[in-house]
Design an enzyme around this catalytic site. Structure first.
Site, mmCIF file in Angstrom:
data_model
loop_
_atom_site.group_PDB
_atom_site.id
_atom_site.type_symbol
_atom_site.label_atom_id
_atom_site.label_comp_id
_atom_site.label_asym_id
_atom_site.label_seq_id
_atom_site.Cartn_x
_atom_site.Cartn_y
_atom_site.Cartn_z
ATOM 1 N N LYS A 125 -63.658 46.857 -63.203
ATOM 2 C CA LYS A 125 -63.837 45.398 -63.294
ATOM 3 C C LYS A 125 -65.250 44.990 -62.923
ATOM 4 C CE LYS A 125 -62.770 41.447 -60.347
ATOM 5 N NZ LYS A 125 -63.809 41.609 -59.336
ATOM 6 N N ASN A 126 -65.736 45.462 -61.791
ATOM 7 C CA ASN A 126 -67.029 44.964 -61.322
ATOM 8 C C ASN A 126 -68.206 45.515 -62.121
ATOM 9 O OD1 ASN A 126 -65.774 43.276 -59.566
ATOM 10 N ND2 ASN A 126 -66.114 44.527 -57.734
ATOM 11 N N CYS A 156 -62.922 34.447 -55.884
ATOM 12 C CA CYS A 156 -61.994 34.511 -54.758
ATOM 13 C C CYS A 156 -62.613 33.868 -53.525
ATOM 14 C CB CYS A 156 -61.671 35.966 -54.428
ATOM 15 S SG CYS A 156 -60.683 36.788 -55.665
ATOM 16 N N ARG A 188 -69.884 32.451 -49.864
ATOM 17 C CA ARG A 188 -70.480 33.474 -50.736
ATOM 18 C C ARG A 188 -71.675 32.868 -51.453
ATOM 19 N NH1 ARG A 188 -65.800 36.174 -54.211
ATOM 20 N NH2 ARG A 188 -67.283 37.879 -54.448
ATOM 21 N N PRO A 189 -72.786 32.740 -50.743
ATOM 22 C CA PRO A 189 -73.955 32.086 -51.339
ATOM 23 C C PRO A 189 -74.568 32.910 -52.471
ATOM 24 C CG PRO A 189 -74.493 33.017 -49.186
ATOM 25 C CD PRO A 189 -73.029 33.238 -49.392
ATOM 26 N N ASP A 194 -78.026 32.449 -52.885
ATOM 27 C CA ASP A 194 -79.438 32.167 -52.603
ATOM 28 C C ASP A 194 -80.360 33.339 -52.976
ATOM 29 O OD1 ASP A 194 -77.920 33.337 -50.419
ATOM 30 O OD2 ASP A 194 -79.758 33.274 -49.243
ATOM 31 N N ASP A 200 -63.792 45.977 -50.750
ATOM 32 C CA ASP A 200 -62.717 45.715 -51.717
ATOM 33 C C ASP A 200 -61.506 46.617 -51.505
ATOM 34 O OD1 ASP A 200 -64.342 43.818 -52.815
ATOM 35 O OD2 ASP A 200 -65.067 45.103 -54.430
ATOM 36 N N ILE A 214 -68.701 42.907 -44.431
ATOM 37 C CA ILE A 214 -69.294 42.221 -45.598
ATOM 38 C C ILE A 214 -68.770 40.784 -45.679
ATOM 39 C CG2 ILE A 214 -69.713 42.338 -48.109
ATOM 40 C CD1 ILE A 214 -70.659 44.887 -46.761
ATOM 41 N N ARG A 234 -56.409 38.989 -62.540
ATOM 42 C CA ARG A 234 -57.847 38.947 -62.812
ATOM 43 C C ARG A 234 -58.483 40.323 -62.727
ATOM 44 N NH1 ARG A 234 -61.071 35.083 -59.122
ATOM 45 N NH2 ARG A 234 -62.603 36.469 -60.042
HETATM 46 N N1 EPU Z 1 -74.959 37.303 -50.059
HETATM 47 C C1 EPU Z 1 -75.809 36.312 -49.668
HETATM 48 N N2 EPU Z 1 -76.599 35.720 -50.623
HETATM 49 C C2 EPU Z 1 -76.554 36.089 -51.932
HETATM 50 C C3 EPU Z 1 -75.671 37.119 -52.319
HETATM 51 C C4 EPU Z 1 -74.884 37.707 -51.350
HETATM 52 O O1 EPU Z 1 -75.874 35.953 -48.506
HETATM 53 O O2 EPU Z 1 -77.301 35.499 -52.736
HETATM 54 C C5 EPU Z 1 -74.103 37.958 -49.051
HETATM 55 C C6 EPU Z 1 -72.626 37.743 -49.318
HETATM 56 O O3 EPU Z 1 -72.160 36.522 -48.802
HETATM 57 C C7 EPU Z 1 -72.002 38.944 -48.670
HETATM 58 C C8 EPU Z 1 -73.039 40.043 -48.893
HETATM 59 O O4 EPU Z 1 -74.269 39.353 -49.164
HETATM 60 O O5 EPU Z 1 -71.836 38.750 -47.290
HETATM 61 C C9 EPU Z 1 -72.752 40.995 -50.025
HETATM 62 O O6 EPU Z 1 -72.407 40.266 -51.183
HETATM 63 P P1 EPU Z 1 -72.624 40.838 -52.654
HETATM 64 O O7 EPU Z 1 -73.696 40.062 -53.320
HETATM 65 O O8 EPU Z 1 -72.766 42.304 -52.580
HETATM 66 O O9 EPU Z 1 -71.254 40.457 -53.305
HETATM 67 P P2 EPU Z 1 -71.006 40.051 -54.803
HETATM 68 O O10 EPU Z 1 -72.008 40.719 -55.682
HETATM 69 O O11 EPU Z 1 -70.879 38.591 -54.938
HETATM 70 C C10 EPU Z 1 -69.531 42.064 -55.456
HETATM 71 C C11 EPU Z 1 -68.152 42.247 -56.004
HETATM 72 C C12 EPU Z 1 -67.152 41.945 -54.924
HETATM 73 C C13 EPU Z 1 -67.397 42.877 -53.756
HETATM 74 C C14 EPU Z 1 -68.856 42.779 -53.270
HETATM 75 C C15 EPU Z 1 -69.157 43.859 -52.255
HETATM 76 C C16 EPU Z 1 -68.429 41.644 -58.305
HETATM 77 C C17 EPU Z 1 -68.181 40.686 -59.410
HETATM 78 N N3 EPU Z 1 -67.971 41.331 -57.118
HETATM 79 O O12 EPU Z 1 -69.621 40.701 -55.063
HETATM 80 O O13 EPU Z 1 -65.892 42.250 -55.495
HETATM 81 O O14 EPU Z 1 -66.542 42.548 -52.702
HETATM 82 O O15 EPU Z 1 -69.761 42.934 -54.374
HETATM 83 O O16 EPU Z 1 -70.451 43.733 -51.738
HETATM 84 O O17 EPU Z 1 -69.011 42.704 -58.525
HETATM 85 C C18 EPU Z 1 -63.559 42.186 -55.688
HETATM 86 O O18 EPU Z 1 -63.682 42.990 -56.622
HETATM 87 O O19 EPU Z 1 -62.445 41.894 -55.163
HETATM 88 C C19 EPU Z 1 -64.765 41.544 -55.162
HETATM 89 C C20 EPU Z 1 -64.731 40.449 -54.410
#
Ligand code: EPU
Length: 419
Positions: A22-23, A116, A121-122, A124, A306, A328, A398
């Protein structure tokens, strides 16, 4: 309202095949928007996030043909129009369109992403990277506008303060057609990042270092046709392995890349889970007594956030006390009160989950608050005596391809009912 209904307590056996990740696929589809020719993906999972992304691609002007697990995408007709707000809002991974639209048109008007609820989940760091590459960010009502003055992003040097999967992939997508060289430091190293880089490189991009914490991208003008096999979903694999250890009397989980699951398997080993690692599958035996373990999630190759929720029901079978900390997403604990409703001895203190076992769960009405919490409740329902009814199942659908069919094939008494 749709519900998943499970009559639990039945030992399961047989084989279950893991689908494409998925990811990965939620990034691969938006990345294809950059292509100047037709691109084919194989191993596309049957999940509703994919349905939503296809719909967005079609509204934007792409031609998409889906046959089973194969997706043929011709993005040449994509227009530079605002992205459909409602759809964007429904899934978090829609933020990958920011990178691909910026890369293709040098500008984008987009809604803010949903997804979710795992606490704040910013995005920025995504925006900071785009700004460093020459885009200006402004807000117009519910929409965000990203625009370059010259019509093209330029390469730059980016250091991420936090290891982030999404911002690493998004920057990579934006940079492949940018002018000059982009370097990403402190990049995330998840296998899905390598998968996206592989697709883009096979289209003609020049990305080096994906899978390490420094990624270098030399911008190119043209991205051509390719055919790409999506990697197996390591989170789905881990979810089925944990489920097999909890309720199986011999289950083979196939289409597994063990290398993507080493920290997870190491924890199961520590619990005393008996399994055999095979070439591209893992055979999980019927388990005897299990030992409690403490788990702390971490960016790859650490224990995946995850998998924290999907493994929790298995932990409940262990004899003794253990804890779980999600570093995380510290608010990723919504499965805990639901498991407690099923009779589990589990609680949260601050952001630490503490469990005491072994537990015999009892079926109950429960609510899937997010995708992975939903997976945990399905396993818990299969472990429990009696009937479990899970609501909010859209979250589960999903991300878990054909979950009802796969579990039925193992002998589970599980169904979706409409009320
Ligand atoms: N973060 C920030 N700012 C940003 C981006 C991230 O502060 O601009 C923080 C997040 O709040 C979090 C950490 O950095 O504390 C890591 O977040 P990350 O960006 O890695 O998360 P993501 O890319 O939004 C993906 C997966 C998630 C998975 C995380 C693990 C996708 C679509 N989603 O999310 O998957 O938990 O990486 O790091 O790839 C799931 O599959 O159930 C799921 C939630």
């Amino acid at each position: 309202m749709r519900k998943i209904v499970i009559n639990g307590g039945k030992p399961l056996t047989g084989e279950v095949a893991v689908s494409g990740a998925k990811n990965s696929v939620v990034a691969l589809i938006p990345a294809i928007l950059l292509a100047d020719d037709i691109v084919i993906l194989d191993g596309v999972p049957a999940i509703s996030d994919v349905d939503s992304l296809i719909e967005i691609m079609e509204i934007m002007g792409a031609r998409v043909i889906r046959e089973g697990e194969t997706l043929e995408i011709d993005p040449r007709g994509v227009k530079n129009i605002p992205m459909p707000y409602g759809k964007i809002n429904s899934l978090r991974a829609s933020y990958y369109f920011y990178g691909s639209l910026l890369g293709r048109f040098g500008e984008a008007t987009v809604g803010l992403p949903g997804g979710c609820d795992l606490g704040p989940r910013p995005i920025d760091l995504h925006l900071k990277a785009f700004e460093a590459m020459g885009a200006k960010v402004s807000y117009e009502g519910d929409n965000m506008r990203l625009a370059t003055e010259s019509g093209q992003l330029h390469g730059t040097h980016i250091y991420f303060d936090i290891v982030t999967v999404g911002a690493t992939i998004n920057t990579m997508i934006a940079a492949v057609k940018a002018k000059g060289k982009t370097v990403i430091e402190n990049a995330a190293r998840e296998p899905e990042i390598i998968d996206v880089a592989t697709l883009l490189n096979n289209m003609g991009a020049r990305i080096r270092g994906a899978g390490t914490d420094v990624i270098t991208i030399e911008g190119v003008d043209y991205l051509g046709s390719t055919r790409h096999q999506v990697i197996p979903d390591r989170i789905e694999a881990g979810s089925y392995i944990a489920l097999a250890a909890a309720v199986g009397k011999g289950i083979r989980v196939t289409n597994v890349l063990y290398e993507h699951l080493e920290s997870f398997i190491a924890k199961l080993d520590e619990m005393g889970v008996r399994m055999t690692i095979e070439e591209d599958s893992i055979f999980v035996e019927k388990q005897e007594a299990l030992k409690p373990v403490n788990i702390r999630t971490a960016p790859y190759p650490g224990f995946a956030t995850d998998l924290q929720q999907p493994v929790t029901p298995l932990l409940l079978k262990a004899e003794g006390r253990g804890n779980l900390v999600d570093t995380i997403y510290e608010k990723r604990v919504n499965h805990v009160p639901e498991l407690a409703r099923m009779g589990a001895n589990i609680k949260t203190i601050g952001s630490t989950i503490i469990y005491d076992g072994p537990n015999q769960l009892t079926g109950a009405p429960v609510k899937a608050t997010d995708l992975r919490a939903g997976a945990a409740l399905v396993t818990a329902g299969l472990m429990a005596k009696g009937r479990t009814e899970i609501t909010n199942i859209e979250f589960i659908l999903r991300g878990y391809s054909n979950i009802i069919e796969k579990l039925r094939a193992l002998g589970a008494d599980i169904d979706i009912i409409e009320e």
